[in-house]
Design a protein around this motif. Sequence first.
Motif, short mmCIF file in Angstrom:
data_model
loop_
_atom_site.label_atom_id
_atom_site.label_comp_id
_atom_site.label_asym_id
_atom_site.label_seq_id
_atom_site.Cartn_x
_atom_site.Cartn_y
_atom_site.Cartn_z
N GLU A 140 0.81 -1.21 0.00
CA GLU A 140 0.00 0.00 0.00
C GLU A 140 0.85 1.27 0.00
OE1 GLU A 140 -3.24 -0.11 -0.25
OE2 GLU A 140 -3.25 -2.32 -0.21
N ARG A 141 1.95 1.27 0.73
CA ARG A 141 2.70 2.50 0.97
C ARG A 141 3.90 2.69 0.05
NH1 ARG A 141 3.06 1.37 7.49
NH2 ARG A 141 0.83 0.93 7.78
N GLU A 198 8.90 2.46 9.39
CA GLU A 198 7.91 1.44 9.06
C GLU A 198 8.00 0.29 10.05
OE1 GLU A 198 5.46 1.28 6.61
OE2 GLU A 198 5.94 3.42 6.52
#
Length: 300
Positions: free
Chosen positions: A121-122, A293
């Motif tokens: 997603e990122r 992250e």
Amino acid sequence: MELKDVDLNLLVVFEHLLRERTVSGAARTLNLSQPAVSNALARLRRMFDDELFVRSSKGMLPTPLAQDLAEPVAYALESLQVALSQKVSFDPLRSERSFRIAMTDIGEVHFIPRLMGALRERAPGVAVATVRNTAVDLASEMSLGKIDLAVGPLPELGSEFFQRRLFRQRYVCMFRPGHALDKRTVSRSDFEGAEHVVVTAAGTGHARVDEILAQRGVQRKIRLRVPHFAALADIVASTDLVATVTETFARRSAAYFGLRHIPHPIDLPEIQINLFWHARYHRDPANQWLRNEFVGLFSD
């Protein structure tokens, strides 16, 4: 020799030769021709009055002088790069960078599924490769930027590394449903009377558990030794063997294999899992992003 006599471009070639250990590899990463790199190496040799790199079956090996120069040259170039790139940021949505992370196979089980789900997603263009910390000279590889992060209990990484605690966890006793240990209270004698499978993960914090059990005089009937955790859940699910594992691994094994676990009958210290990175890359935007992250996904 004075600094005014040194060509900065030659030091860049020197560092890439240290990383790649071949003229062709350095030429490829620098986007130069092999003759250009060979010419730069010849100039370096004249400048330092030393061979710097000698050919061998394992590539071009650095001489003692080259090894002495490696760290100061790397720090100097990194400091200059940081100064020149202060306004450069890392855009995960557009990046196609490949990160290398050192971890054990049990680390892959715990970290990689969630990490790759988040990156989908990122940072859809970012790739990840894992490497065993026991298969490389971890400190050297991280100082050279060949490995971006390392995860685990790694006391051998010294003062030139930053670290951040992610979480602590306890050890438990894992077995199949219906095993003789599958009861409310398990004693030391019950544990010693069982048959065990042991993961001989040399060079990891998990190997410390075996040392502690031996120091405390615990007598286990070890029927099987395996070098990694990859098949451990399958083995325990289909045998009467008992395994000493971390609670996070046991919970995942329970979810996928229906295994059971109990608090360990031997008082074992908790294990602390840390995130490590080299001081050279402390301010590197890409490294900072990946560290954030990890902290966001896994820190307690």
